[in-house]
Design an enzyme around this catalytic site. Sequence first.
Site, PDB file in Angstrom:
ATOM      1  N   GLY A   1      -4.805  -4.816   7.389  1.00  0.00           N
ATOM      2  CA  GLY A   1      -5.911  -3.863   7.361  1.00  0.00           C
ATOM      3  C   GLY A   1      -6.995  -4.153   8.378  1.00  0.00           C
TER       4      GLY A   1
ATOM      5  N   THR B   1       0.883  -1.151   0.000  1.00  0.00           N
ATOM      6  CA  THR B   1       0.000   0.000   0.000  1.00  0.00           C
ATOM      7  C   THR B   1       0.916   1.195   0.000  1.00  0.00           C
ATOM      8  OG1 THR B   1      -1.700  -1.137   1.288  1.00  0.00           O
ATOM      9  CG2 THR B   1      -1.650   1.245   1.502  1.00  0.00           C
TER      10      THR B   1
ATOM     11  N   ASP C   1      -8.353  -1.375   5.356  1.00  0.00           N
ATOM     12  CA  ASP C   1      -8.295  -0.125   6.125  1.00  0.00           C
ATOM     13  C   ASP C   1      -7.981   1.094   5.269  1.00  0.00           C
ATOM     14  OD1 ASP C   1      -5.738  -1.240   5.604  1.00  0.00           O
ATOM     15  OD2 ASP C   1      -4.831  -0.028   7.195  1.00  0.00           O
TER      16      ASP C   1
ATOM     17  N   GLY D   1      -0.209  -2.418   6.127  1.00  0.00           N
ATOM     18  CA  GLY D   1      -0.123  -3.644   6.914  1.00  0.00           C
ATOM     19  C   GLY D   1      -1.471  -4.317   7.052  1.00  0.00           C
TER      20      GLY D   1
ATOM     21  N   VAL E   1     -13.014  -4.830   1.651  1.00  0.00           N
ATOM     22  CA  VAL E   1     -12.395  -3.516   1.719  1.00  0.00           C
ATOM     23  C   VAL E   1     -11.526  -3.492   2.973  1.00  0.00           C
ATOM     24  CG1 VAL E   1     -12.847  -1.063   2.069  1.00  0.00           C
ATOM     25  CG2 VAL E   1     -14.221  -2.348   0.444  1.00  0.00           C
TER      26      VAL E   1
HETATM   27  N1  ASP Z   1      -3.563  -2.296   4.572  1.00  0.00           N
HETATM   28  C1  ASP Z   1      -3.782  -2.878   3.272  1.00  0.00           C
HETATM   29  C2  ASP Z   1      -5.084  -3.604   3.291  1.00  0.00           C
HETATM   30  O1  ASP Z   1      -5.385  -4.239   4.278  1.00  0.00           O
HETATM   31  C3  ASP Z   1      -2.726  -3.824   2.853  1.00  0.00           C
HETATM   32  C4  ASP Z   1      -1.319  -3.346   3.045  1.00  0.00           C
HETATM   33  O2  ASP Z   1      -1.082  -2.284   3.546  1.00  0.00           O
HETATM   34  O3  ASP Z   1      -0.400  -4.062   2.694  1.00  0.00           O
HETATM   35  O4  ASP Z   1      -5.774  -3.603   2.292  1.00  0.00           O
END
Ligand code: ASP
Length: 417
Positions: free
Chosen positions: A292, A238, A269, A290, A267
């Site tokens: 979510g 992300t 975070d 990270g 969906v």
């Molecule tokens: N936070 C993102 C999600 O959960 C994934 C990521 O940050 O790697 O969609």
Amino acid sequence: MAFSRRDFLTTAVVGSLSLTLQGQQSKQDLPQAAGSGIPGKRPIIISASNGEPYLEDAFGMLRGGADTLDAALRVVRGPEDDPDDDSVGLGGLPNEEGVVELDACCMHGPTRRAGAVGGVRNIKNVSLVAKAVMNHTAHVMLVGEGAEQFAVAQGFPRENLLTERSRKIWQLWKEYQSDRDWWGPGPADPKFQFPTPPHSEVWRERIRGLQQKAADLGIAPEFRLQAIARVLVPPTGTIHCSALNAKGEISGCTTTSGLAFKLPGRVGDSPIIGAGCYTDQDVGSAGATGSGEENIKVAGAHTIVENMRHGMAPLDAGMDALKRIARNYNNDMNRLKYVDMTYYILRKDGVYAGVSLWEGYTPWPWEKPELKPHRIAVHDGTRRLEKTVSLFKGYSQDFPAYPNLRPELLKEIPSKD
Ligand code: ASP
């Protein structure tokens, strides 16, 4: 030599902030201004590490008087446009049906407005669509088909976001799946199944089978290990960016293709105002990458900004949010090792912090055999990457859970072609 996450986890501790600072990171390892009381600089722009190549341009924009949100969007558009970044925008790894679904949000400090989109198909620059929601509607969030139609009405082109590279990885994943997907139970579930012992012959056979399938699918030999790694451990990725100008105006945005092979409609975070991003002109801005689902449960970005509002330094504010994630697991390290979270924090006076649950991740076989720390990208006149400050010592394990087979991957199990 390959490093095992397991080896590091044996020494993991639940660190209080003081433990973290004194025991795990020496003062000189700390980001220059992270909670140390050193006054910050303005303008300044911070982002996840994949934004680093785009910080120069964005910093120039801030210096030239551009709007802080436009500068932040300049950074996150970089990975959105890059077909080889398979965690954001074009080329993002798809959901379990092979369809790329993107999430994004933004907050504009000076006008105290926000926009967000979730589960958007066929539109590459969802961060800009989030800005369009903010500027051209009386709403804050649009999702799915409605968000796509809105984007098209605003002049965004519909395009195929699934690159050949991502399509083939998805096909490989599809051939491999049965009980190793996002249908749960996850680590938060009492019925979570811990993985079978490492280095088992079963897993060797699975990888051998994947190598054959990858060859049958026409995946180039030099890319096969990477493709298999993405199947075994669906990657996350992300980008968040927060920007502050010399006048003290501040904005933030976050964009993602979310978890690879997620359930359609999932969906995370990233598009949730208060979880993946939160900006308050009176206080500062924060964003996340990270796990979510964990971040949503602690409203991470909002928690951090509120902590700062009540006087906590950026570093302490971020550590508190991480501790709330640990608390949600009753500090059970056997489960927490499958969770990871990084926060990027910027206070209105230019003081910033990058904090993470774990120190970082182990490299894949094709990467240099060094442990890879989580990092925050910063530009305040000097562009750089700095290690985050972690709550726990050690490295998280991959999820969905599987035994640590990286040495096995390194062994070049020959495919039968
Ligand atoms: N936070 C993102 C999600 O959960 C994934 C990521 O940050 O790697 O969609």
